[in-house]
Enzyme design. Structure first.
Site, short mmCIF file in Angstrom:
data_model
loop_
_atom_site.label_atom_id
_atom_site.label_comp_id
_atom_site.label_asym_id
_atom_site.label_seq_id
_atom_site.Cartn_x
_atom_site.Cartn_y
_atom_site.Cartn_z
N LYS A 34 -15.79 -7.96 5.37
CA LYS A 34 -14.38 -8.45 5.92
C LYS A 34 -14.54 -8.10 7.36
CE LYS A 34 -11.63 -7.60 1.99
NZ LYS A 34 -10.48 -6.78 1.71
N HIS A 44 1.04 -1.12 -0.02
CA HIS A 44 -0.07 -0.07 0.03
C HIS A 44 0.83 1.30 -0.09
CE1 HIS A 44 -3.00 -2.82 2.30
NE2 HIS A 44 -3.77 -2.52 1.14
N ARG A 53 -2.09 -5.54 -8.49
CA ARG A 53 -0.91 -6.54 -8.24
C ARG A 53 -0.56 -7.68 -9.11
NH1 ARG A 53 -2.91 -8.17 -2.55
NH2 ARG A 53 -4.76 -7.78 -3.72
N SER A 95 -3.25 -7.81 3.28
CA SER A 95 -3.22 -7.71 4.61
C SER A 95 -3.75 -8.80 5.24
CB SER A 95 -4.29 -6.34 4.86
OG SER A 95 -3.99 -5.25 4.17
N1 COA Z 1 -0.47 -4.06 -1.57
C1 COA Z 1 -0.90 -4.79 -0.62
N2 COA Z 1 -2.09 -5.39 -0.48
C2 COA Z 1 -3.00 -4.64 -1.26
C3 COA Z 1 -2.74 -3.85 -2.25
C4 COA Z 1 -1.23 -3.30 -2.46
N3 COA Z 1 -0.87 -2.47 -3.33
N4 COA Z 1 -3.63 -3.58 -3.07
C5 COA Z 1 -4.71 -4.32 -2.54
N5 COA Z 1 -4.15 -4.99 -1.33
C6 COA Z 1 -4.80 -5.97 -0.61
C7 COA Z 1 -5.49 -5.46 0.48
O1 COA Z 1 -4.48 -5.62 1.50
C8 COA Z 1 -6.61 -6.41 0.64
O2 COA Z 1 -6.22 -7.53 1.13
P1 COA Z 1 -7.19 -8.43 2.09
O3 COA Z 1 -8.43 -8.77 1.34
O4 COA Z 1 -6.16 -9.47 2.46
O5 COA Z 1 -7.36 -7.59 3.34
C9 COA Z 1 -7.32 -6.60 -0.88
O6 COA Z 1 -6.03 -6.53 -1.47
C10 COA Z 1 -8.28 -5.70 -1.34
O7 COA Z 1 -8.61 -4.72 -0.37
P2 COA Z 1 -8.52 -3.10 -0.34
O8 COA Z 1 -7.82 -2.65 -1.46
O9 COA Z 1 -8.59 -2.58 0.90
O10 COA Z 1 -10.04 -3.19 -1.09
P3 COA Z 1 -11.39 -3.53 -0.44
O11 COA Z 1 -11.78 -4.33 -1.45
O12 COA Z 1 -11.25 -4.07 0.81
O13 COA Z 1 -12.03 -2.44 -0.74
C11 COA Z 1 -13.08 -0.28 -1.29
C12 COA Z 1 -12.27 -1.52 -1.66
C13 COA Z 1 -13.05 0.12 0.21
C14 COA Z 1 -12.14 0.84 -2.21
C15 COA Z 1 -14.67 -0.58 -1.96
O14 COA Z 1 -15.03 -1.35 -1.06
C16 COA Z 1 -15.14 0.91 -1.73
O15 COA Z 1 -15.00 1.77 -2.41
N6 COA Z 1 -16.18 0.83 -0.77
C17 COA Z 1 -16.87 2.19 -0.47
C18 COA Z 1 -18.37 1.82 -0.67
C19 COA Z 1 -18.84 1.81 -2.41
O16 COA Z 1 -18.48 3.06 -2.78
N7 COA Z 1 -19.07 0.95 -2.84
C20 COA Z 1 -19.20 0.80 -4.24
C21 COA Z 1 -17.79 0.66 -5.00
S1 COA Z 1 -18.10 0.53 -6.72
#
Ligand code: COA
Length: 166
Positions: free
Chosen positions: A48, A22, A97, A135
């Site tokens: 989650k 991140h 990724r 994560s």
């Molecule tokens: N390095 C390390 N890990 C990474 C990464 C990076 N560069 N990029 C993504 N990840 C991992 C995260 O650690 C996470 O891992 P985990 O599942 O093991 O915890 C996973 O990839 C994806 O997580 P994250 O990037 O946190 O995305 P998410 O799917 O949890 O959340 C949001 C995405 C918050 C952006 C999305 O749900 C959102 O916009 N929510 C708001 C509500 C909304 O508007 N909804 C409609 C969206 S269309």
């Protein structure tokens, strides 16, 4: 649409906790944006289960980027597009990724585009050494006694170990 004088990018995610991957993406975002807001999402639709409270995640991210005046950390609830509007953000930054990230990311980007056509999604690619980190894997490896010191910053490592110890 003309290019804004000052580009604000949102980097949203759950960051439970923030990893080196991140950090890599947030720093890359500074190359294309004047200001980056790392936005910790907490929504009722997010299924989650977390290890760190939202405030702790924000605090940890702040400590990671201490001294980096162009990075701000906030939490938000509700739709990302609404938060982006409130913050005057022009871009949403997401890390790609691997190919496996792509389908989900494309779907979210297109939904956000539909909800707010003025908000662009920009995909950035982390360094290879950060591309397998997530994560949940960090949490799992740490909980089972594995060494995660290369995957998270020292401040995060300390809090993670303390948390798992309690
Ligand atoms: N390095 C390390 N890990 C990474 C990464 C990076 N560069 N990029 C993504 N990840 C991992 C995260 O650690 C996470 O891992 P985990 O599942 O093991 O915890 C996973 O990839 C994806 O997580 P994250 O990037 O946190 O995305 P998410 O799917 O949890 O959340 C949001 C995405 C918050 C952006 C999305 O749900 C959102 O916009 N929510 C708001 C509500 C909304 O508007 N909804 C409609 C969206 S269309």
């Amino acid at each position: 649409m003309s290019r804004p004088a000052s580009v604000v990018a949102l980097y949203p995610g759950s960051f439970d906790p923030i990893t080196r991957g991140h950090e890599d993406i947030a720093r890359r975002a500074l190359r294309v944006a004047d200001r980056v807001i790392v936005a910790v999402a907490y929504t009722s639709t997010h299924t989650k289960s977390g290890l760190f409270e939202i405030d702790e995640r924000v605090e940890l991210i702040q400590s990671v980027f201490e001294g980096e005046s162009r990075i701000e950390v906030m939490s938000f609830t509700g739709l990302l597009v609404d938060f982006a509007r409130e913050q005057g953000a022009h871009l949403v930054v997401r890390g790609l990724r691997a190919v496996s990230d792509f389908e989900y990311e494309l779907q979210m980007a297109q939904m956000n585009q539909e909800l707010n056509p003025d908000l662009e999604t920009l995909f950035l690619v982390p360094e290879v050494k950060n591309s397998f980190i997530s994560s949940s894997l960090v949490r799992q490896v740490a909980a089972l006694g594995g060494d995660v010191s290369t995957f998270v910053s020292p401040a995060v490592l300390n809090r993670l170990l303390a948390k798992l110890d309690t």
